[in-house]
Design an enzyme around this catalytic site. Sequence first.
Site, mmCIF file in Angstrom:
data_model
loop_
_atom_site.group_PDB
_atom_site.id
_atom_site.type_symbol
_atom_site.label_atom_id
_atom_site.label_comp_id
_atom_site.label_asym_id
_atom_site.label_seq_id
_atom_site.Cartn_x
_atom_site.Cartn_y
_atom_site.Cartn_z
ATOM 1 N N HIS A 15 -11.590 -37.836 -100.129
ATOM 2 C CA HIS A 15 -12.216 -38.821 -99.247
ATOM 3 C C HIS A 15 -12.344 -40.160 -99.960
ATOM 4 O O HIS A 15 -13.221 -40.352 -100.802
ATOM 5 C CB HIS A 15 -13.588 -38.304 -98.780
ATOM 6 C CG HIS A 15 -14.295 -39.262 -97.886
ATOM 7 N ND1 HIS A 15 -15.662 -39.387 -97.830
ATOM 8 C CD2 HIS A 15 -13.813 -40.174 -97.001
ATOM 9 C CE1 HIS A 15 -15.983 -40.324 -96.960
ATOM 10 N NE2 HIS A 15 -14.880 -40.812 -96.450
ATOM 11 N N SER A 27 -13.304 -37.865 -93.459
ATOM 12 C CA SER A 27 -14.624 -38.264 -93.943
ATOM 13 C C SER A 27 -15.734 -37.355 -93.422
ATOM 14 O O SER A 27 -16.875 -37.476 -93.856
ATOM 15 C CB SER A 27 -14.924 -39.726 -93.601
ATOM 16 O OG SER A 27 -14.213 -40.179 -92.502
ATOM 17 N N GLU A 37 -14.620 -38.985 -103.107
ATOM 18 C CA GLU A 37 -15.249 -37.668 -102.964
ATOM 19 C C GLU A 37 -14.130 -36.635 -102.915
ATOM 20 O O GLU A 37 -13.251 -36.727 -102.054
ATOM 21 C CB GLU A 37 -16.071 -37.591 -101.671
ATOM 22 C CG GLU A 37 -17.445 -38.205 -101.771
ATOM 23 C CD GLU A 37 -18.255 -38.063 -100.470
ATOM 24 O OE1 GLU A 37 -19.482 -38.042 -100.538
ATOM 25 O OE2 GLU A 37 -17.635 -37.985 -99.373
ATOM 26 N N ASN A 39 -21.612 -39.683 -96.476
ATOM 27 C CA ASN A 39 -21.804 -39.878 -95.040
ATOM 28 C C ASN A 39 -22.881 -38.962 -94.471
ATOM 29 O O ASN A 39 -23.540 -39.301 -93.496
ATOM 30 C CB ASN A 39 -20.483 -39.669 -94.293
ATOM 31 C CG ASN A 39 -19.559 -40.871 -94.453
ATOM 32 O OD1 ASN A 39 -20.000 -41.949 -94.864
ATOM 33 N ND2 ASN A 39 -18.290 -40.704 -94.161
#
Length: 675
Positions: free
Chosen positions: A429, A408, A441, A479
């Site tokens: 991800h 991540s 992702e 993130n």
Amino acid sequence: MSDSPISTEKRGDILIVTSNNPPVNALGAGVRVGLDAALTQASADDGIKAVVLICAGQTFFAGADITEFGKPPVEPILTDLIPKIEAFDKPVIAAIHGTALGGGLETALGAHYRVAVPSAKLGVPEVKLGLLPGAGGTQRLPRVVGVKAALEMTAKGDPISATQAHKWGLVDELAEEGALLDTALALAEKVKAIRPIPRVSERTISPDDAAIEAFRKENARKFRGFDAPAANIACVEAATRLPFAEGIDFERTEFMKLMFGSQSAAQRHIFFAERKASKIDGIASDIALRPIAKVGVIGAGTMGGGITMNFLSAGIAVTIVEQAEEALNRGVGVIRKNYEASAAKGRLTTEQVEKAMGLLTPSLSLDDLSDCDLIIEAIFENMDVKKEVFGKLDAIAKPGAILASNTSYLNVDEIAASTSRPQDVLGMHFFSPANVMKLLEVVRGANTADDVLATVMALAKKIKKVAVVAGVCHGFIGNRMLMPRQVEANKLLMEGATPEQIDRVHVEFGMPMGPFQMSDLAGVDIGWHRDPTRIESIRDALCAEDRWGQKKGAGFYDYDEKRNPTPSPRVAEIIEDFRSRSNMPKREISDQEIIERTLYTMVNEGAMILEEGMAQRASDVDVVWIYGYGWPVYRGGPMFWAGLEGTPKIVEGLKKHGFTISPLLAEKAEKNEGF
Ligand code: 3H9
């Protein structure tokens, strides 16, 4: 009219009207003009006794053409055409396959009879676009299926099967697959002389206030923040109280309010954004893909298990590898338990559960991944360990196998460099719980081959994910944008805000939870240094006292046995203690300041991501936040929202707090435009 999407054929005394407007037979101007002309033809010809309306290609009309919304209307408009069909003096039979959605179902409701194949789906999904069925749907549907079913269908927008529609009287006859036209023609033959012609608008319907009230109450939480569900309910209610023509006027007014409001604009933006996200700039859409028949997953923990389920559910075999037998058994057990829980809720049959489990091969050896076409590593976030695993995979995986990391945050290029085949490596991800969350992702490394990226993007669709391409940067798209929000939320605590206040502002904005609620849910201890004597932040102090979040019954909030949160006096003390030790004066923090520092900063970071080419387009950033983090869809994602809020206002707000403004955001603000 040779280039018209509508063609007609006279079969005996029946006129077959066929629409062929790929890909989804949307009711665009060409279709409407053609349908109107076909009605004129049928009306003028005494030899025609009935009309069958059918579509070619993959589906019946899937709705009005959404690309026409917001543009000047082209005649005949749907709201005139459907009453014209209904008023027609010869029976019209709608023959449905694929999906009859929105304006498509409304057209079918204007017809006098409906025939469908069992595999067809019927629905009015307008609410998902922030709208309501505005071509008579809210008035005709309750007259056919009743108030309760109409509320479900309009305010939630999920389609129903043709079999269900048949039970509810929305479909008059089910046709065998492949025999739709013949069945419709047979019905036309049977009804062509029947008078009066049955017209839905002439049916009566009784008020059912109790059902409406109960429905509103039951769904209050689900509909929180959205305008469209309430408008749909109000229209169904109007259908039960007003004469048909007045109900139609009411529907029109409500439709227009929604159509020109910001929520529908946002939801329509996301409809197209989601579809655009799958397209990769600079890669031909017909590039040859690598076949993926077998997948390997390394790690049978929460992530690995969830990832595995996606493939099993899509009918793709998975070999799952763990180091220790106990962990492997536990992981496989959790997968089975999850499937069985779905079966208990009636979402899966026992056969489906067994079929999925039958596709799973548990293993304790990486060597068993040698025949996999795609291998996904889902072990904990540590670069050295990941590099070691990828080094081993390099020796085991067959040539051409795609090697993916579920990291991540970590640098996918560095991971790829531990193999001799960086062209086959990328990031996948997934978001937790990976079998539920729709976002994926897909991280494109510096050397990732085009066909590898395209294969994974196509595979994502197969496992029902919405995939977005991200570049290699810390935290990728989602993130990375979370970071400034978290940093500012923590600073705000020090300056005088409380976790409750900050979370409340986010929930009122429409997020499912605020930053501290999220932290408590995910685990306050994630990424903690694990030394209880080293206390350098509020978070460290919480962790040192075992306040690791919901799992410990305490985090930024206190929790009861049912995990209901209450503000924590102990947390207030910890914050107070930190503040006084750092000599930070306490001040009143306004809700607006929280928005400026935790949401405007996200827009700023999103703009930097775009500048650096880490996302292909602003709408991809929106898709990440809608599907990965529960950003309210009626605000269209952070970048779309920036346009609604006003980029000059955002820049001004950021400057007030001394943030460095992304040049792209500054440029947008200069021109007073959105992304
Ligand atoms: C309405 O009807 C309003 C009325 O009540 C009132 C009027 C007064 N228009 O999803 P896919 C495009 S509102 C224009 O990938 P699938 C889509 O963008 C409408 N374009 O295929 C995509 O383009 P591209 C109510 C549309 O097989 C391509 O078609 N109806 C429309 O996975 C393929 O789409 C709805 O909300 C449209 N209506 O799924 C239904 N629909 O290839 C919306 C699709 O360039 N549509 N496109 O990316 C769907 O739910 C799905 O498309 C469907 C097919 C289930 C039909």
